[in-house]
Design a protein around this motif. Structure first.
Motif, PDB file in Angstrom:
ATOM      1  N   ALA A  31       0.845  -1.191   0.000  1.00 18.63           N
ATOM      2  CA  ALA A  31       0.000   0.000   0.000  1.00 18.63           C
ATOM      3  C   ALA A  31       0.883   1.244   0.000  1.00 18.63           C
ATOM      4  O   ALA A  31       1.801   1.361   0.809  1.00 18.63           O
ATOM      5  CB  ALA A  31      -0.906   0.009   1.220  1.00 18.63           C
ATOM      6  N   ILE A  32       0.619   2.156  -0.934  1.00 15.81           N
ATOM      7  CA  ILE A  32       1.386   3.398  -1.014  1.00 15.81           C
ATOM      8  C   ILE A  32       0.449   4.576  -1.206  1.00 15.81           C
ATOM      9  O   ILE A  32      -0.684   4.411  -1.663  1.00 15.81           O
ATOM     10  CB  ILE A  32       2.411   3.382  -2.174  1.00 15.81           C
ATOM     11  N   THR A  33       0.925   5.740  -0.811  1.00 16.41           N
ATOM     12  CA  THR A  33       0.280   6.976  -1.235  1.00 16.41           C
ATOM     13  C   THR A  33       1.269   7.611  -2.199  1.00 16.41           C
ATOM     14  O   THR A  33       2.437   7.825  -1.853  1.00 16.41           O
ATOM     15  CB  THR A  33      -0.005   7.935  -0.058  1.00 16.41           C
ATOM     16  N   LEU A  34       0.818   7.863  -3.406  1.00 13.86           N
ATOM     17  CA  LEU A  34       1.695   8.372  -4.456  1.00 13.86           C
ATOM     18  C   LEU A  34       1.203   9.728  -4.904  1.00 13.86           C
ATOM     19  O   LEU A  34       0.039   9.891  -5.258  1.00 13.86           O
ATOM     20  CB  LEU A  34       1.702   7.389  -5.633  1.00 13.86           C
ATOM     21  N   SER A  35       2.098  10.707  -4.848  1.00 18.18           N
ATOM     22  CA  SER A  35       1.724  12.040  -5.307  1.00 18.18           C
ATOM     23  C   SER A  35       2.789  12.566  -6.258  1.00 18.18           C
ATOM     24  O   SER A  35       3.926  12.110  -6.257  1.00 18.18           O
ATOM     25  CB  SER A  35       1.530  12.993  -4.124  1.00 18.18           C
ATOM     26  N   LYS A  36       2.391  13.512  -7.062  1.00 19.01           N
ATOM     27  CA  LYS A  36       3.266  14.119  -8.067  1.00 19.01           C
ATOM     28  C   LYS A  36       3.492  15.559  -7.655  1.00 19.01           C
ATOM     29  O   LYS A  36       2.546  16.292  -7.412  1.00 19.01           O
ATOM     30  CB  LYS A  36       2.559  14.044  -9.425  1.00 19.01           C
ATOM     31  N   VAL A  37       4.748  15.976  -7.565  1.00 22.29           N
ATOM     32  CA  VAL A  37       5.094  17.356  -7.228  1.00 22.29           C
ATOM     33  C   VAL A  37       5.643  18.013  -8.491  1.00 22.29           C
ATOM     34  O   VAL A  37       6.701  17.617  -8.992  1.00 22.29           O
ATOM     35  CB  VAL A  37       6.141  17.415  -6.091  1.00 22.29           C
TER      36      VAL A  37
END
Length: 76
Positions: A31-37
């Motif tokens: 399980a991951i939380t993936l965000s784009k900056v």
């Protein structure tokens, strides 16, 4: 759960890195939380000069070029 950020302005390598991280996490069942900056001043705060950069749990683990599957797997 791992918190992962991909740092980059939206280039093809950045998009491919996001996709690859999603695929490897799904394969491993992690399980991951993936965000784009994409905000350049925000990217600079991490000291990343070449994109894509990858930050895992607040630590820069990669910068420049698309990481390979084995490297991504080791982060998870």
């Amino acid at each position: 759960m791992k918190d992962i950020k991909v740092l980059g302005t939206g280039c093809a390598n950045c998009r491919n890195t996001v996709k690859l991280i999603e695929e490897v996490a799904a394969e491993k069942g992690v399980a991951i939380t993936l965000s784009k900056v994409e905000d350049l001043p925000e990217i600079m705060k991490y000291g990343v000069m070449s994109t894509p950069g990858v930050v895992v749990d607040g630590k820069v683990v990669h910068a420049g070029g698309i990481p390979d599957r084995a490297k991504i797997s080791s982060w998870l």
